[in-house]
Scaffold this motif. Sequence first.
Motif, PDB file in Angstrom:
ATOM      1  N   GLN A 215       1.131  -1.347  -0.033  1.00  0.00           N
ATOM      2  CA  GLN A 215       0.162   0.132   0.183  1.00  0.00           C
ATOM      3  C   GLN A 215       1.241   1.665   0.052  1.00  0.00           C
ATOM      4  OE1 GLN A 215      -2.578   0.072   2.924  1.00  0.00           O
ATOM      5  NE2 GLN A 215      -3.949  -2.374   1.815  1.00  0.00           N
ATOM      6  N   SER A 216      -0.132   1.963  -0.300  1.00  0.00           N
ATOM      7  CA  SER A 216       1.157   3.458  -0.300  1.00  0.00           C
ATOM      8  C   SER A 216       2.023   3.865   1.288  1.00  0.00           C
ATOM      9  CB  SER A 216       0.324   4.723  -0.553  1.00  0.00           C
ATOM     10  OG  SER A 216      -0.794   4.928   0.794  1.00  0.00           O
ATOM     11  N   GLU A 217       0.439   3.637   2.295  1.00  0.00           N
ATOM     12  CA  GLU A 217       1.522   3.485   3.755  1.00  0.00           C
ATOM     13  C   GLU A 217       1.386   2.066   4.284  1.00  0.00           C
ATOM     14  OE1 GLU A 217      -0.011   6.504   6.246  1.00  0.00           O
ATOM     15  OE2 GLU A 217       0.605   8.453   5.295  1.00  0.00           O
ATOM     16  N   GLY A 218       2.771   1.016   4.535  1.00  0.00           N
ATOM     17  CA  GLY A 218       2.100  -0.055   5.059  1.00  0.00           C
ATOM     18  C   GLY A 218       2.230  -0.697   4.564  1.00  0.00           C
ATOM     19  N   VAL A 219       1.695  -2.379   5.067  1.00  0.00           N
ATOM     20  CA  VAL A 219       1.249  -3.150   3.980  1.00  0.00           C
ATOM     21  C   VAL A 219      -0.035  -4.458   4.290  1.00  0.00           C
ATOM     22  CG1 VAL A 219       2.620  -4.870   5.869  1.00  0.00           C
ATOM     23  CG2 VAL A 219       2.653  -5.626   2.999  1.00  0.00           C
ATOM     24  N   ARG A 220      -0.657  -4.765   3.695  1.00  0.00           N
ATOM     25  CA  ARG A 220      -1.554  -5.659   4.322  1.00  0.00           C
ATOM     26  C   ARG A 220      -1.751  -7.224   3.412  1.00  0.00           C
ATOM     27  NH1 ARG A 220      -6.180  -6.584   0.524  1.00  0.00           N
ATOM     28  NH2 ARG A 220      -8.167  -7.148   1.883  1.00  0.00           N
ATOM     29  N   PHE A 221      -1.606  -8.031   4.506  1.00  0.00           N
ATOM     30  CA  PHE A 221      -1.544  -9.053   4.328  1.00  0.00           C
ATOM     31  C   PHE A 221      -2.702  -9.970   4.718  1.00  0.00           C
ATOM     32  CE2 PHE A 221       2.015  -8.178   5.976  1.00  0.00           C
ATOM     33  CZ  PHE A 221       2.966  -9.566   5.357  1.00  0.00           C
ATOM     34  N   TRP A 222      -3.901 -11.002   4.239  1.00  0.00           N
ATOM     35  CA  TRP A 222      -4.896 -11.921   4.252  1.00  0.00           C
ATOM     36  C   TRP A 222      -5.043 -12.407   3.334  1.00  0.00           C
ATOM     37  CZ3 TRP A 222      -8.288 -12.689  -0.447  1.00  0.00           C
ATOM     38  CH2 TRP A 222      -8.219 -11.095  -1.216  1.00  0.00           C
ATOM     39  N   PHE A 223      -6.028 -13.673   4.064  1.00  0.00           N
ATOM     40  CA  PHE A 223      -6.184 -14.851   3.539  1.00  0.00           C
ATOM     41  C   PHE A 223      -8.145 -15.159   3.948  1.00  0.00           C
ATOM     42  CE2 PHE A 223      -3.861 -16.342   7.237  1.00  0.00           C
ATOM     43  CZ  PHE A 223      -4.304 -16.631   8.182  1.00  0.00           C
ATOM     44  N   ASN A 224      -8.037 -16.053   2.579  1.00  0.00           N
ATOM     45  CA  ASN A 224      -9.648 -17.197   3.137  1.00  0.00           C
ATOM     46  C   ASN A 224      -9.796 -18.231   4.158  1.00  0.00           C
ATOM     47  OD1 ASN A 224     -11.659 -14.953   2.735  1.00  0.00           O
ATOM     48  ND2 ASN A 224     -10.951 -15.684   0.593  1.00  0.00           N
ATOM     49  N   PHE A 225     -10.091 -18.808   4.576  1.00  0.00           N
ATOM     50  CA  PHE A 225     -10.185 -20.181   5.342  1.00  0.00           C
ATOM     51  C   PHE A 225     -10.859 -20.244   5.900  1.00  0.00           C
ATOM     52  CE2 PHE A 225      -9.980 -17.482   8.753  1.00  0.00           C
ATOM     53  CZ  PHE A 225     -10.372 -18.306   9.912  1.00  0.00           C
ATOM     54  N   SER A 226     -10.797 -21.913   5.510  1.00  0.00           N
ATOM     55  CA  SER A 226     -11.856 -23.137   5.955  1.00  0.00           C
ATOM     56  C   SER A 226     -11.875 -23.622   7.670  1.00  0.00           C
ATOM     57  CB  SER A 226     -12.510 -24.071   4.778  1.00  0.00           C
ATOM     58  OG  SER A 226     -11.604 -24.864   4.711  1.00  0.00           O
TER      59      SER A 226
END
Length: 653
Positions: A642-653
């Motif tokens: 991102q412009s500032e920082g970072v984003r981690f994400w995931f879906n799980f079951s």
Amino acid sequence: MGRYVRFLFTAFCFVFLYSGSAQSLLDDEQSVLKEFENTNAPKERFNVFFNSIDRYNQNSAYDWLDTIKIYLANAQKTEDTTALRLYQIMQAQIYNDLGEYDKSTTLAKELYAVKDSLDRETQVAMLDVLDDNYANLQLFDKQIEIRKQKKEMGITDNVSFYDIYSNLGLYRVARNQYIMEVKPTIADNDSYGLAKYHSKVGNYLRLDNSAPTALSELKKAKAYLDVYLNDISIQKSEDEIFESDLLKAEIEGNIGKCHVMLGEYEQAIPLLESSIEVLDTSSKNSHKSEMVENTLYLADANLQLDRFLAAKRNLDIEYDNIGILQVIKRNSLLAAYYDRVENYKNSAMYYKRNERIKDSMAQKQSSIIKQQLVTIVANEDLENSQRLIEEQKRINELARSEMKAKDERINLVFISLIFTLLGFAGLVYAYLKSIKNQRLIAEQKHIIENALTEKDSLLKEIHHRVKNNLQMVSSLLSLQTKNTRSKAAIEALEEGKSRVKAMALIHQKLYQNDDLSVIEMQGYIESLINSVQSVYKKGGHNISITIDAEGTELDIDRAIPFGLILNELVSNSFKYAFPDNDENGKIYIHLRKNGDQGYFEYTDNGVGLPEDTEERTHSSMGIRLMNRLVNQLQSKLNIEKQSEGVRFWFNFS
């Protein structure tokens, strides 16, 4: 020849463009909310809202609520009283659709106080909302007042009470009054009206535990509906076809429930599944309640056929609005499910929940029914009272006939008395035997409860020991750190120590919980962050950390990988994200699980990832570890710069 080819090409392009435009227009028309927003006048928006049979076809009730609030605020600013009241009744209807009946009633009552200033359509909408709210809140005396108001205004010709009798559990009375009032109004050639009539009668019979007779009535209803749908001489609008499909789904769902009551589970399952799928498209509260009921019967059928996974999926579905009797049935089915899979602790838990609910209901139910019945009788109009008088006359005639036959029955009294005495003796014997059986059951229940208590104690002891062992490993790593001079080695040992603490924290939370099968993640994440902060003493204390995981629970198989992933992310933020100053640092952690699906998101507003992130992915142990842990959760780690920082994400079951 060339002109002919050019003509065909031009015609083809025209047809292609026209069909594309038509499809685009069709897509636009499918969204009722968009049609609502494109309408200018408040009264026209009111008509779009209440005349649409499926207003939530593309947009949820919450989308509608947000839009209505904007128009409501504009009407307040411009002091447009007429528009304000129109948007208020629409808002009340949306709260009713969401099952928030108290909010809906509050709004509608404000309009009821000024009903004389409303036009007729707005009055009808307001009274209909109040009628439905009071029915769902079981305030039947107030519901009757609203219905009398409707009759005085000429909105309805008669005040009907059969649905109120049904809500009070008096299904036979409800059926008799429904037949008396509705049957004479239906023409012999009205196939759709006859379908609705037999569907309602069949449902009352089903609720009165007369499944075979109910099945006959419901099949008649389905046959009449098929005649109506197949009759090409009757022009049907899209709204009428949609209503017919919903009625068919209701009928098939009730037929499926009758099959379950009769033990015919294989026949019931496809009918219930198709009914649930169609009813899910409706925004009416009655259809939502029917959907819940069908799902519970579907779970019962799957459970009886030993399809445990399917039954558990049905029972794990979360609904916004579920009645108290449906809660009791769901708890009973869950208890039966855990009995079948030999999880006696959870089985006992659901049995106890039902006992508490039933005890609470037992104290209130009788007095409530008596009070509501008195209210109904006191408020019924002259026509209904006349019908009761006629019924009483018929009963008196029967009594006279019985008095004439009394002399013939006197000789049978003595024989009946003898059989009564024999029956009484049998009851005494059965009672004594029942007491003996109850003692045996109590002893067995005591043994099972002791076994469950012992099992829980052993599991807690195991988790406690595992946690102690992991703490010992952490202590050994700390000792090794003190005896190591290499900065890289010290960092590696500290990272290992942090990971071990993350796993130890899982086991600590488990043995501290009453429920040993799951971990409450909000508290776990808070404890984990405190643990990481204790490792990185020089950073992280000024960072604003937001955790959004309230009410989310995970089992140990998912909690351990998740804890290690979060440990890596928080450690990286503390070490690298804010090298100069962490006073404005922010970390946001979001975790949600709904049924079988889960979602995790982690963001910070630090310096972000370096340009060679993809190359480091293969060499960085932390990212490789996170990828492997996410793979264990059968998902894929997504990283977004991102412009500032970072984003981690995931879906799980």
